[in-house]
Write a protein that holds these residues in place. Sequence first.
Motif, PDB file in Angstrom:
ATOM      1  N   PHE A 167      68.588  48.849 -69.533  1.00 56.31           N
ATOM      2  CA  PHE A 167      67.984  50.185 -69.453  1.00 56.31           C
ATOM      3  C   PHE A 167      69.002  51.116 -68.788  1.00 56.31           C
ATOM      4  CE2 PHE A 167      63.634  52.301 -68.208  1.00 56.31           C
ATOM      5  CZ  PHE A 167      63.982  53.426 -68.937  1.00 56.31           C
ATOM      6  N   VAL A 168      69.709  51.899 -69.612  1.00 53.14           N
ATOM      7  CA  VAL A 168      70.766  52.792 -69.129  1.00 53.14           C
ATOM      8  C   VAL A 168      70.463  54.202 -69.605  1.00 53.14           C
ATOM      9  CG1 VAL A 168      73.226  53.320 -69.169  1.00 53.14           C
ATOM     10  CG2 VAL A 168      72.471  50.937 -69.127  1.00 53.14           C
ATOM     11  N   GLY A 169      70.308  55.138 -68.664  1.00 55.21           N
ATOM     12  CA  GLY A 169      69.936  56.498 -69.024  1.00 55.21           C
ATOM     13  C   GLY A 169      68.569  56.484 -69.695  1.00 55.21           C
ATOM     14  N   SER A 170      68.505  57.074 -70.870  1.00 56.39           N
ATOM     15  CA  SER A 170      67.243  57.045 -71.630  1.00 56.39           C
ATOM     16  C   SER A 170      67.236  55.940 -72.673  1.00 56.39           C
ATOM     17  CB  SER A 170      67.022  58.393 -72.327  1.00 56.39           C
ATOM     18  OG  SER A 170      68.032  58.616 -73.311  1.00 56.39           O
ATOM     19  N   GLN A 171      68.305  55.142 -72.714  1.00 53.87           N
ATOM     20  CA  GLN A 171      68.431  54.108 -73.735  1.00 53.87           C
ATOM     21  C   GLN A 171      67.933  52.763 -73.218  1.00 53.87           C
ATOM     22  OE1 GLN A 171      72.635  54.515 -74.754  1.00 53.87           O
ATOM     23  NE2 GLN A 171      72.039  55.464 -76.688  1.00 53.87           N
ATOM     24  N   LEU A 172      67.040  52.162 -73.985  1.00 59.61           N
ATOM     25  CA  LEU A 172      66.454  50.879 -73.615  1.00 59.61           C
ATOM     26  C   LEU A 172      66.724  49.881 -74.736  1.00 59.61           C
ATOM     27  CD1 LEU A 172      64.614  49.200 -71.723  1.00 59.61           C
ATOM     28  CD2 LEU A 172      62.643  50.115 -72.993  1.00 59.61           C
ATOM     29  N   LEU A 173      67.403  48.796 -74.392  1.00 57.55           N
ATOM     30  CA  LEU A 173      67.708  47.742 -75.359  1.00 57.55           C
ATOM     31  C   LEU A 173      66.563  46.731 -75.358  1.00 57.55           C
ATOM     32  CD1 LEU A 173      69.869  46.655 -77.357  1.00 57.55           C
ATOM     33  CD2 LEU A 173      70.779  45.301 -75.447  1.00 57.55           C
ATOM     34  N   VAL A 174      66.000  46.475 -76.540  1.00 54.01           N
ATOM     35  CA  VAL A 174      64.834  45.608 -76.666  1.00 54.01           C
ATOM     36  C   VAL A 174      65.124  44.537 -77.711  1.00 54.01           C
ATOM     37  CG1 VAL A 174      62.382  45.476 -77.271  1.00 54.01           C
ATOM     38  CG2 VAL A 174      63.262  47.469 -76.029  1.00 54.01           C
ATOM     39  N   ARG A 175      64.790  43.307 -77.367  1.00 53.43           N
ATOM     40  CA  ARG A 175      64.930  42.193 -78.299  1.00 53.43           C
ATOM     41  C   ARG A 175      63.563  41.835 -78.846  1.00 53.43           C
ATOM     42  NH1 ARG A 175      66.163  35.975 -76.574  1.00 53.43           N
ATOM     43  NH2 ARG A 175      66.385  35.060 -78.658  1.00 53.43           N
ATOM     44  N   LEU A 218      66.047  51.792 -78.110  1.00 53.63           N
ATOM     45  CA  LEU A 218      65.024  52.827 -78.044  1.00 53.63           C
ATOM     46  C   LEU A 218      65.531  53.993 -77.214  1.00 53.63           C
ATOM     47  CD1 LEU A 218      61.798  50.729 -77.267  1.00 53.63           C
ATOM     48  CD2 LEU A 218      62.744  51.324 -79.498  1.00 53.63           C
ATOM     49  N   ASP A 219      65.242  55.206 -77.676  1.00 53.71           N
ATOM     50  CA  ASP A 219      65.475  56.398 -76.868  1.00 53.71           C
ATOM     51  C   ASP A 219      64.139  56.757 -76.227  1.00 53.71           C
ATOM     52  OD1 ASP A 219      65.954  58.855 -75.726  1.00 53.71           O
ATOM     53  OD2 ASP A 219      67.144  59.605 -77.411  1.00 53.71           O
ATOM     54  N   ALA A 254      68.685  36.134 -89.039  1.00 56.32           N
ATOM     55  CA  ALA A 254      69.568  35.688 -87.962  1.00 56.32           C
ATOM     56  C   ALA A 254      68.879  35.931 -86.631  1.00 56.32           C
ATOM     57  CB  ALA A 254      70.912  36.424 -88.031  1.00 56.32           C
ATOM     58  N   ALA A 255      69.517  35.464 -85.577  1.00 55.46           N
ATOM     59  CA  ALA A 255      68.969  35.614 -84.232  1.00 55.46           C
ATOM     60  C   ALA A 255      69.979  36.280 -83.326  1.00 55.46           C
ATOM     61  CB  ALA A 255      68.566  34.248 -83.673  1.00 55.46           C
ATOM     62  N   VAL A 256      69.484  36.896 -82.253  1.00 57.97           N
ATOM     63  CA  VAL A 256      70.322  37.565 -81.272  1.00 57.97           C
ATOM     64  C   VAL A 256      69.893  37.115 -79.869  1.00 57.97           C
ATOM     65  CG1 VAL A 256      70.691  39.585 -82.734  1.00 57.97           C
ATOM     66  CG2 VAL A 256      68.781  39.563 -81.120  1.00 57.97           C
ATOM     67  N   ALA A 257      70.770  37.381 -78.880  1.00 60.74           N
ATOM     68  CA  ALA A 257      70.438  37.010 -77.505  1.00 60.74           C
ATOM     69  C   ALA A 257      71.361  37.744 -76.547  1.00 60.74           C
ATOM     70  CB  ALA A 257      70.572  35.494 -77.304  1.00 60.74           C
ATOM     71  N   CYS A 258      70.938  37.811 -75.284  1.00 65.21           N
ATOM     72  CA  CYS A 258      71.793  38.196 -74.149  1.00 65.21           C
ATOM     73  C   CYS A 258      72.465  39.568 -74.292  1.00 65.21           C
ATOM     74  CB  CYS A 258      72.896  37.160 -73.926  1.00 65.21           C
ATOM     75  SG  CYS A 258      72.350  35.461 -73.874  1.00 65.21           S
ATOM     76  N   GLY A 259      71.746  40.580 -74.700  1.00 63.60           N
ATOM     77  CA  GLY A 259      72.372  41.885 -74.896  1.00 63.60           C
ATOM     78  C   GLY A 259      72.458  42.725 -73.640  1.00 63.60           C
ATOM     79  N   ASP A 260      73.466  43.607 -73.582  1.00 62.53           N
ATOM     80  CA  ASP A 260      73.626  44.535 -72.461  1.00 62.53           C
ATOM     81  C   ASP A 260      74.297  45.812 -72.970  1.00 62.53           C
ATOM     82  OD1 ASP A 260      73.494  45.521 -69.909  1.00 62.53           O
ATOM     83  OD2 ASP A 260      74.498  43.831 -68.971  1.00 62.53           O
ATOM     84  N   ILE A 261      73.805  46.954 -72.494  1.00 62.50           N
ATOM     85  CA  ILE A 261      74.391  48.239 -72.868  1.00 62.50           C
ATOM     86  C   ILE A 261      75.638  48.481 -72.028  1.00 62.50           C
ATOM     87  CG2 ILE A 261      74.036  50.735 -72.981  1.00 62.50           C
ATOM     88  CD1 ILE A 261      71.021  50.156 -73.218  1.00 62.50           C
ATOM     89  N   TYR A 262      76.756  48.767 -72.680  1.00 61.98           N
ATOM     90  CA  TYR A 262      78.012  49.043 -72.002  1.00 61.98           C
ATOM     91  C   TYR A 262      78.235  50.555 -71.988  1.00 61.98           C
ATOM     92  CZ  TYR A 262      83.112  48.924 -71.162  1.00 61.98           C
ATOM     93  OH  TYR A 262      84.390  49.126 -70.670  1.00 61.98           O
TER      94      TYR A 262
END
Length: 638
Positions: free
Chosen positions: A184-192, A205-206, A223-231
């Motif tokens: 969760f950085v600024g208004s940006q939220l990374l969701v899996r 998400l904004d 496919a699958a995803v995991a372990c994300g982070d906003i840089y």
Amino acid sequence: METRGNILVEGVPQPDPKVQERITAYQNTRNCSFKGFLQDDGLLIGTRFANSAQIHHVKFPMGARKQITFFDEPVKSCNPSPRGCSHKGFIHGGDKGGDEKIQFSFYDMATGKSHMFTDGKSMHQAAVWSEDACKIAYSGNQRNGTNFDVYITDFSAVFSSDPTAQAKRVYTAEEPGYHWTSSFVGSQLLVRKYVGIKNSTYMLLDCEGGDPIKIAPQGSEEAAVACGDIYKSNGVIYASNEGTNFMTLRFYDFKTFKSRELVPESQIPWDIEDILIDDKSDLIVVGYNVDGCSTLYFGKLSAVLEESQLALTPVNTGLNGVLGKVELDSNDQGCRLGYAIITAESAMDVYVKNFSDGVFSEAVRWTEAEVGGLNPETFIPSSLIHYKSFDGLEIGAFVYRPKKEGKVPVIIHPHGGPEGQHRPMFSPTIQFLVCELGICVIDPNVRGSDGYGKVFVDLDTGKLREDSVKDIGALLDWIDGDAGLDSSRIGVWGGSYGGYMVLASLVHYSDRLCCGIDMVGISNFVTFLENTADYRRDLRRVKYGDERDPSMREFLMNVSPLTHAHKISKPLFIVQGANDPRVPLSEAEQIRDKVRNNQVDVWYMVAKDEGHGFAKKANVDQYQLALVAFWQKHLLSS
């Protein structure tokens, strides 16, 4: 039924005082799990001194553990407030009696009070702080009890009289699936979004409005995803198996709206399990699951912006084991890496390594978990073996072999999931069985296990279900060929999907087994799918098959142990939590009634205040005593 505390039993004898005296030491071992750094005031850990795991504060290495929470129920999650937060404390999550309806609260260290900010009745997941510590994001199914929407709340609202009224829904889930907030950085939220082990996506998400942006997978391939982070404003660093067999490190670029691979699977052919980044120190740490053990690497964070592949260097964690939570923390003095690690012969403890000038320091131990007064040097390590199954597939297994002359009895211990994975992790129960009773315990990772790539994990999906049971048959053959193992004395023990494997093994291999222990196991796939919690049903259909389809329903009935319960001719111990939302109590009751008709010894145990497994010490202790008595009667004396 006989009542013993919060447990109901049928056919279970009273504990043997001699066994009770000896096993008490093993029952008083503890793990110290890392929950995170508490700004500049030491760190938080999870451990148990009474009946359930609670949060403790440790101010310096090997310092006293000050217990902070004192709930009757175990604390299931903890997320300390980051630097810059107006209050020092932590978000914690817990349920009631194992019902898995997790509620989130904020514990204020200054006042000693907890402030719940969820509705008190629905299920919630994945609470995460915003980078500026002003907001909290989480998901919950309060709208309809099935779909998990995403919410954000101002941290200040946590202290209001009605915090749920101030929570803002920023994403409405129209389809089944879990939604786990990640960064969760600024208004940006990374969701899996998680639908199944081979089907998950990342979206951005904004929180101020706008349509979600799909980050990965980018193509049409499942496919699958995991372990994300906003840089920062650069992009998203994450892991995915899109186009590969294993989860590899990737970077989604906000400028090009495309992803590229940073470390190919040809370089490290194993799944990623952790990604941590720290911009101040220009540091990225990546964790891999290497044949069940954890391995950490680090590299230069800014290098992900370059077109070349990322160079990684191993991190020496000090032990060859399995990592719990891993966290990076940065201040004006530098960066530090905190982690918990557990091995087959040592309980979980917390360590910290400092990072400066591109180098990690030696690990500093912060906790020393108690082992009940036992000598840790007597604990048995695991050895990793591989055997061939019926179709030539190689299956891995961790073997705990007692130091004893002659042939020893064996317990086969399949894991749950079915997408779980046995890893070399300290178990006081296994250590007691091996060290005190002289039993060899084997933890197989049959087909369908996680950690070995997406091809392997898919080998038991749908109508391939019983191929995993055949892997147990192949393990029986391997045991036959081992001169140190007694193939005339073999038991099988497992929980959840592992409980199904116990029942299925007793159906197919009763002539080669002495007995089995089924904990919260599936006995009939059709009734399981019809009665599991609403929010789980469609997700489990992806793996097991859809019981509404006539052809699949017929297949599921045919592979269900309940259908063939008349073939179970060996003693069975059934253990269940009354509040289990995953595998309902009815699954245990129906297999109990059927197997009793076979005139075999059936033990039955139900905990009134537990769910999918036992979490409270008083209940665990009773279960372990009964488990030992069962093995003594039906395996050791066989």
